[in-house]
Write an enzyme that holds these catalytic residues in place. Structure first.
Site, PDB file in Angstrom:
ATOM      1  N   LYS A  22      24.266  55.763 -30.098  1.00 55.19           N
ATOM      2  CA  LYS A  22      23.194  54.779 -29.899  1.00 55.19           C
ATOM      3  C   LYS A  22      22.458  55.020 -28.577  1.00 55.19           C
ATOM      4  O   LYS A  22      21.239  55.083 -28.541  1.00 55.19           O
ATOM      5  CB  LYS A  22      23.789  53.360 -29.896  1.00 55.19           C
ATOM      6  CG  LYS A  22      22.832  52.295 -29.401  1.00 55.19           C
ATOM      7  CD  LYS A  22      23.439  50.913 -29.406  1.00 55.19           C
ATOM      8  CE  LYS A  22      24.214  50.520 -28.181  1.00 55.19           C
ATOM      9  NZ  LYS A  22      23.418  50.108 -27.009  1.00 55.19           N
ATOM     10  N   ASN A  23      23.225  55.154 -27.492  1.00 56.71           N
ATOM     11  CA  ASN A  23      22.593  55.206 -26.178  1.00 56.71           C
ATOM     12  C   ASN A  23      21.942  56.555 -25.865  1.00 56.71           C
ATOM     13  O   ASN A  23      21.321  56.718 -24.815  1.00 56.71           O
ATOM     14  CB  ASN A  23      23.589  54.800 -25.083  1.00 56.71           C
ATOM     15  CG  ASN A  23      23.896  53.317 -25.152  1.00 56.71           C
ATOM     16  OD1 ASN A  23      23.191  52.566 -25.825  1.00 56.71           O
ATOM     17  ND2 ASN A  23      24.954  52.894 -24.475  1.00 56.71           N
ATOM     18  N   CYS A 117      21.147  39.004 -19.043  1.00 60.72           N
ATOM     19  CA  CYS A 117      21.908  39.531 -20.167  1.00 60.72           C
ATOM     20  C   CYS A 117      23.322  38.971 -20.069  1.00 60.72           C
ATOM     21  O   CYS A 117      23.764  38.588 -18.972  1.00 60.72           O
ATOM     22  CB  CYS A 117      21.896  41.052 -20.043  1.00 60.72           C
ATOM     23  SG  CYS A 117      23.022  41.923 -21.099  1.00 60.72           S
ATOM     24  N   ARG A 122      21.487  42.622 -14.405  1.00 58.09           N
ATOM     25  CA  ARG A 122      20.855  43.867 -14.832  1.00 58.09           C
ATOM     26  C   ARG A 122      19.381  43.990 -14.409  1.00 58.09           C
ATOM     27  O   ARG A 122      18.479  44.078 -15.266  1.00 58.09           O
ATOM     28  CB  ARG A 122      21.012  44.051 -16.347  1.00 58.09           C
ATOM     29  CG  ARG A 122      22.469  44.048 -16.770  1.00 58.09           C
ATOM     30  CD  ARG A 122      22.659  44.261 -18.230  1.00 58.09           C
ATOM     31  NE  ARG A 122      22.483  45.645 -18.640  1.00 58.09           N
ATOM     32  CZ  ARG A 122      22.576  46.068 -19.890  1.00 58.09           C
ATOM     33  NH1 ARG A 122      22.824  45.218 -20.847  1.00 58.09           N
ATOM     34  NH2 ARG A 122      22.426  47.340 -20.181  1.00 58.09           N
ATOM     35  N   ASP A 307      31.714  50.696 -21.158  1.00 55.58           N
ATOM     36  CA  ASP A 307      31.542  50.372 -22.582  1.00 55.58           C
ATOM     37  C   ASP A 307      32.844  50.471 -23.378  1.00 55.58           C
ATOM     38  O   ASP A 307      32.859  50.146 -24.573  1.00 55.58           O
ATOM     39  CB  ASP A 307      30.463  51.268 -23.217  1.00 55.58           C
ATOM     40  CG  ASP A 307      29.076  50.928 -22.714  1.00 55.58           C
ATOM     41  OD1 ASP A 307      28.903  49.847 -22.117  1.00 55.58           O
ATOM     42  OD2 ASP A 307      28.153  51.746 -22.902  1.00 55.58           O
ATOM     43  N   ARG A 399      24.281  45.712 -33.712  1.00 50.15           N
ATOM     44  CA  ARG A 399      23.366  46.431 -32.808  1.00 50.15           C
ATOM     45  C   ARG A 399      23.915  47.814 -32.476  1.00 50.15           C
ATOM     46  O   ARG A 399      23.145  48.721 -32.162  1.00 50.15           O
ATOM     47  CB  ARG A 399      23.201  45.654 -31.500  1.00 50.15           C
ATOM     48  CG  ARG A 399      22.445  44.365 -31.657  1.00 50.15           C
ATOM     49  CD  ARG A 399      22.224  43.758 -30.299  1.00 50.15           C
ATOM     50  NE  ARG A 399      21.649  44.743 -29.399  1.00 50.15           N
ATOM     51  CZ  ARG A 399      21.586  44.635 -28.081  1.00 50.15           C
ATOM     52  NH1 ARG A 399      22.032  43.558 -27.507  1.00 50.15           N
ATOM     53  NH2 ARG A 399      21.056  45.589 -27.344  1.00 50.15           N
TER      54      ARG A 399
HETATM   55  N1  EPU Z   1      21.263  48.283 -11.726  1.00 49.13           N
HETATM   56  C1  EPU Z   1      20.489  47.724 -10.745  1.00 49.13           C
HETATM   57  N2  EPU Z   1      19.165  48.053 -10.696  1.00 49.13           N
HETATM   58  C2  EPU Z   1      18.585  48.890 -11.593  1.00 49.13           C
HETATM   59  C3  EPU Z   1      19.381  49.468 -12.589  1.00 49.13           C
HETATM   60  C4  EPU Z   1      20.718  49.147 -12.643  1.00 49.13           C
HETATM   61  O1  EPU Z   1      20.974  46.950  -9.915  1.00 49.13           O
HETATM   62  O2  EPU Z   1      17.376  49.126 -11.485  1.00 49.13           O
HETATM   63  C5  EPU Z   1      22.707  47.982 -11.786  1.00 49.13           C
HETATM   64  C6  EPU Z   1      23.104  47.208 -13.058  1.00 49.13           C
HETATM   65  O3  EPU Z   1      22.881  45.821 -12.924  1.00 49.13           O
HETATM   66  C7  EPU Z   1      24.569  47.579 -13.186  1.00 49.13           C
HETATM   67  C8  EPU Z   1      24.598  49.036 -12.689  1.00 49.13           C
HETATM   68  O4  EPU Z   1      23.417  49.197 -11.916  1.00 49.13           O
HETATM   69  O5  EPU Z   1      25.345  46.779 -12.351  1.00 49.13           O
HETATM   70  C9  EPU Z   1      24.604  50.092 -13.776  1.00 49.13           C
HETATM   71  O6  EPU Z   1      23.654  49.781 -14.777  1.00 49.13           O
HETATM   72  P1  EPU Z   1      22.867  50.867 -15.627  1.00 49.13           P
HETATM   73  O7  EPU Z   1      21.443  50.836 -15.238  1.00 49.13           O
HETATM   74  O8  EPU Z   1      23.580  52.172 -15.565  1.00 49.13           O
HETATM   75  O9  EPU Z   1      23.008  50.261 -17.092  1.00 49.13           O
HETATM   76  P2  EPU Z   1      21.911  50.374 -18.217  1.00 49.13           P
HETATM   77  O10 EPU Z   1      21.183  51.622 -18.066  1.00 49.13           O
HETATM   78  O11 EPU Z   1      21.139  49.100 -18.286  1.00 49.13           O
HETATM   79  C10 EPU Z   1      23.346  51.683 -19.962  1.00 49.13           C
HETATM   80  C11 EPU Z   1      23.821  51.460 -21.358  1.00 49.13           C
HETATM   81  C12 EPU Z   1      24.885  50.380 -21.360  1.00 49.13           C
HETATM   82  C13 EPU Z   1      26.028  50.850 -20.456  1.00 49.13           C
HETATM   83  C14 EPU Z   1      25.500  51.150 -19.064  1.00 49.13           C
HETATM   84  C15 EPU Z   1      26.558  51.724 -18.120  1.00 49.13           C
HETATM   85  C16 EPU Z   1      21.894  52.044 -22.701  1.00 49.13           C
HETATM   86  C17 EPU Z   1      20.802  51.603 -23.610  1.00 49.13           C
HETATM   87  N3  EPU Z   1      22.687  51.087 -22.207  1.00 49.13           N
HETATM   88  O12 EPU Z   1      22.809  50.425 -19.512  1.00 49.13           O
HETATM   89  O13 EPU Z   1      25.359  50.258 -22.690  1.00 49.13           O
HETATM   90  O14 EPU Z   1      27.005  49.839 -20.385  1.00 49.13           O
HETATM   91  O15 EPU Z   1      24.424  52.103 -19.136  1.00 49.13           O
HETATM   92  O16 EPU Z   1      27.098  52.884 -18.638  1.00 49.13           O
HETATM   93  O17 EPU Z   1      22.055  53.226 -22.453  1.00 49.13           O
HETATM   94  C18 EPU Z   1      26.310  49.161 -24.531  1.00 49.13           C
HETATM   95  O18 EPU Z   1      26.056  50.171 -25.227  1.00 49.13           O
HETATM   96  O19 EPU Z   1      27.039  48.219 -24.954  1.00 49.13           O
HETATM   97  C19 EPU Z   1      25.752  49.051 -23.194  1.00 49.13           C
HETATM   98  C20 EPU Z   1      25.678  47.893 -22.541  1.00 49.13           C
END
Ligand code: EPU
Length: 421
Positions: A22-23, A117, A122, A307, A399
Site C-alpha cells: 500500500k505505502n 489523525c 502528524r 506499522d 484501507r
Molecule cells: N513528522 C513531523 N513533520 C512532518 C512529517 C512528519 O513532525 O512534516 C513526524 C510525524 O508526526 C511522526 C514522524 O515524523 O511523528 C514520522 O512520520 P512520517 O512522516 O514518517 O509518517 P508518514 O509519512 O505520515 C508513513 C506511512 C505510515 C507509517 C509511517 C512511519 C504512508 C502513506 N504512511 O506515514 O503508515 O506508519 O510512514 O513509517 O506511507 C500505515 O500504513 O498504517 C501507516 C500509518
C-alpha cells in the site's frame, strides 16, 4: 458499518499470496502526475486507499484504466485542475503527496491540510519546508495549502528535522523535474521510498543514493512512460506471520521480499518460530509452541516498523513471559491497548511504553477498530480469544488489508464478515 466476527482457538495452517505494498503503491500512483506519457503500474493492492487515490487523480482529470489483477494504466496528460479537496484528504492523508509532483510539473497546487489523525498530530511542516527550499511560495487559506512557483523549481540542499516517509517522498517528487541538483539529507530509507525512487528512475529521473539517508537528484526536463511492478507489502506479510505465530501454527507466504523484513523476521525467530526463507517466500512454523514474549522498540527503517507494533503487542498478550513495547514514532499509537484489555489482555501503558504480561489465551468480546494497524491487532487477538470476538468499524482494515477475511480463512481461521445493513 461492516464487522468481522472471529471464533478463536484455531491454530493456523496454510499458504497465501501477499499483495503489493500500500505505502509504495500510493506514492507511485500519485507520482505518475510527473510523467509525460501513459504508465502501467502492476501489483497494485485492491484497497480502499487505492480507490481514494484513483478518485483523487480522476478528479484532477487524469485518465485511469484498471486491468485484470489490479494493474492500472494511467495517463496524466488530460489533467485540468490541480486541486486536492478536503473530503478526500481527510479520509486519506497520503493525498498530500500530490503537492510535490503538481508543483514540480505544473508549478501550482491547492491541497487541503490533512488535520489530525488517530495515531498522532502528524504535521506536514517538513514537506512544506522542503518544497519552500526548492523555491515554492506557500500560503494557507481556509484550511488549504496554496502553493506555486514562478517558472521551475530550483535544486537545493534540504535536511529534514526528523526521518519522514511521505515528507521525503513529497520533496523527492518535487525535485525530480527541478532545475539543477537537489540533495535530501536525513531521508527516509523505507523500502517504499526506495520503490518510488526506483519507479521514477525507470521513467527517466536521475536519483542516486536510493536506500541511503542521502538522496541526490539531478533534475531532468521530462519523464517518459513505461511499466513498473510495486514491491510486496512487508506489513501485510508481517501481520499474517504474527497470526501464525500467536496461534502456534504454520504460515507460508508467497510473493514477499524477505530481504526488506529483517528486523521483523529476527523478532519472529526470538519468539521461537522456525523461519525458512526463499527469494520470494517465507514460512513460519511454531510447531505448536506458545510464543515467547519479546521487547519491541520501533524506529525508522531498517529498525522495527511502527506499522508492526500493534500486531506484536497482540502477540505478546498471548506469549509466555513479560516484555516492553516502546513506540517512538507516533505519540498516540496505543489506541488498541484499551480494546485488547477488553479481551482480557494484561497491559499497562506509561508514556510511550506498554508493559505486557502474557497469558495463554484471551476472552472474546466486542471491540472497536480505531486505525488500520490497531484493527489488525484486534483481529489477531481474536484468533487467540476463547469464544467470539466482534471487531466493529473495520473500514479501517479495508484501507490497508486486501480481503483480510478471505486470506485468514485460507489459513484456517474462523472469520466472517457481517455486512452493514
Ligand atoms: N513528522 C513531523 N513533520 C512532518 C512529517 C512528519 O513532525 O512534516 C513526524 C510525524 O508526526 C511522526 C514522524 O515524523 O511523528 C514520522 O512520520 P512520517 O512522516 O514518517 O509518517 P508518514 O509519512 O505520515 C508513513 C506511512 C505510515 C507509517 C509511517 C512511519 C504512508 C502513506 N504512511 O506515514 O503508515 O506508519 O510512514 O513509517 O506511507 C500505515 O500504513 O498504517 C501507516 C500509518
Amino acid at each position: 458499518m461492516d464487522k468481522l466476527v472471529i471464533t478463536g482457538g484455531v491454530s493456523l495452517d496454510g499458504e497465501i499470496r501477499i499483495s503489493g505494498a500500500k505505502n509504495a503503491a500510493l506514492p507511485i500512483l500519485i507520482s505518475t502526475l510527473l510523467v509525460d506519457d501513459p504508465v502501467t503500474i502492476r501489483n497494485v493492492p485492491h484497497l480502499h486507499d487505492v480507490t481514494t487515490t484513483m478518485e483523487l487523480l480522476g478528479g484532477m482529470g487524469v485518465d485511469l484504466l484498471v486491468h485484470e489483477c489490479m494493474s492500472i494504466e494511467i495517463d496524466s496528460r488530460p489533467i485540468k485542475n490541480f486541486f486536492a479537496p478536503y473530503d478526500l484528504v481527510k479520509t486519506m492523508r497520503a493525498s498530500v503527496l500530490v503537492l510535490g509532483p503538481l508543483l514540480g510539473r505544473y508549478g501550482k497546487a491547492t491541497v487541503s491540510l490533512p488535520g489530525g489523525c488517530a495515531i498522532g498530530v502528524r504535521p506536514i511542516d517538513q514537506h512544506l519546508k522542503g518544497l519552500e527550499a526548492l523555491g515554492a511560495k506557500i500560503s494557507m487559506h481556509d484550511g488549504y495549502i496554496e502553493a506555486h512557483v514562478d517558472g521551475r523549481l530550483k535544486g537545493a540542499e534540504i535536511v529534514t528535522d526528523m526521518v519522514t516517509v511521505t515528507g521525503t517522498e513529497n520533496i523527492l517528487m518535487a525535485a525530480v523535474l527541478a532545475e539543477g541538483k537537489s540533495i535530501i539529507k536525513n531521508a527516509a530509507r523505507e523500502p517504499e521510498v526506495c520503490d518510488l525512487a526506483n519507479f521514477l528512475n525507470k521513467m527517466g529521473a536521475k536519483i542516486s543514493g536510493v536506500g541511503t539517508d542521502t538522496l541526490v537528484v539531478e533534475g531532468v526536463d521530462r519523464l517518459h512512460g513505461g511499466e513498473y511492478t510495486v514491491i510486496p507489502d512487508r506489513i501485510e506479510a508481517g501481520t499474517y506471520l504474527a497470526a501464525g505465530a500467536l496461534t502456534r501454527g504454520r504460515v507460508k507466504l508467497k510473493n514477499v521480499a524477505p530481504d526488506i523484513m529483517t528486523a521483523v523476521l529476527e523478532k519472529f525467530s526470538e519468539v521461537g518460530a522456525k523461519i525458512t526463507l526463499g527469494t520470494d517466500w517465507i514460512e513460519l512454523d511454531m510447531m505448536g509452541r506458545q510464543p515467547k514474549a519479546v521487547n519491541i522498540y520501533t524506529s525508522p527503517y531498517p529498525g522495527f516498523p511502527t506499522d508492526m507494533q500493534a500486531q506484536f503487542l497482540a502477540l505478546n498478550c498471548v506469549a509466555d513471559g513479560s516484555c516492553n513495547v516502546v513506540e517512538t514514532i507516533f505519540e498516540n499509537r496505543f489506541m488498541h491497548v484499551q480494546e485488547l484489555q477488553r479481551l482480557g489482555a494484561n497491559i499497562i501503558v506509561h508514556g510511550n511504553t506498554a508493559a505486557v504480561i502474557g497469558k495463554p489465551s484471551l476472552i472474546g468480546a466486542k471491540v472497536m477498530a480505531t486505525d488500520l494497524r490497531a484493527s489488525a491487532s484486534l483481529v489477531l487477538a481474536g484468533l487467540m480469544a476463547d469464544g467470539k470476538t466482534t471487531v466493529d468499524r473495520i473500514y479501517h482494515i479495508d484501507r490497508g488489508y486486501e480481503c483480510i477475511e478471505e486470506k485468514m480463512s485460507q489459513l484456517g481461521a474462523k472469520i466472517l464478515r457481517i455486512p452493514s445493513r
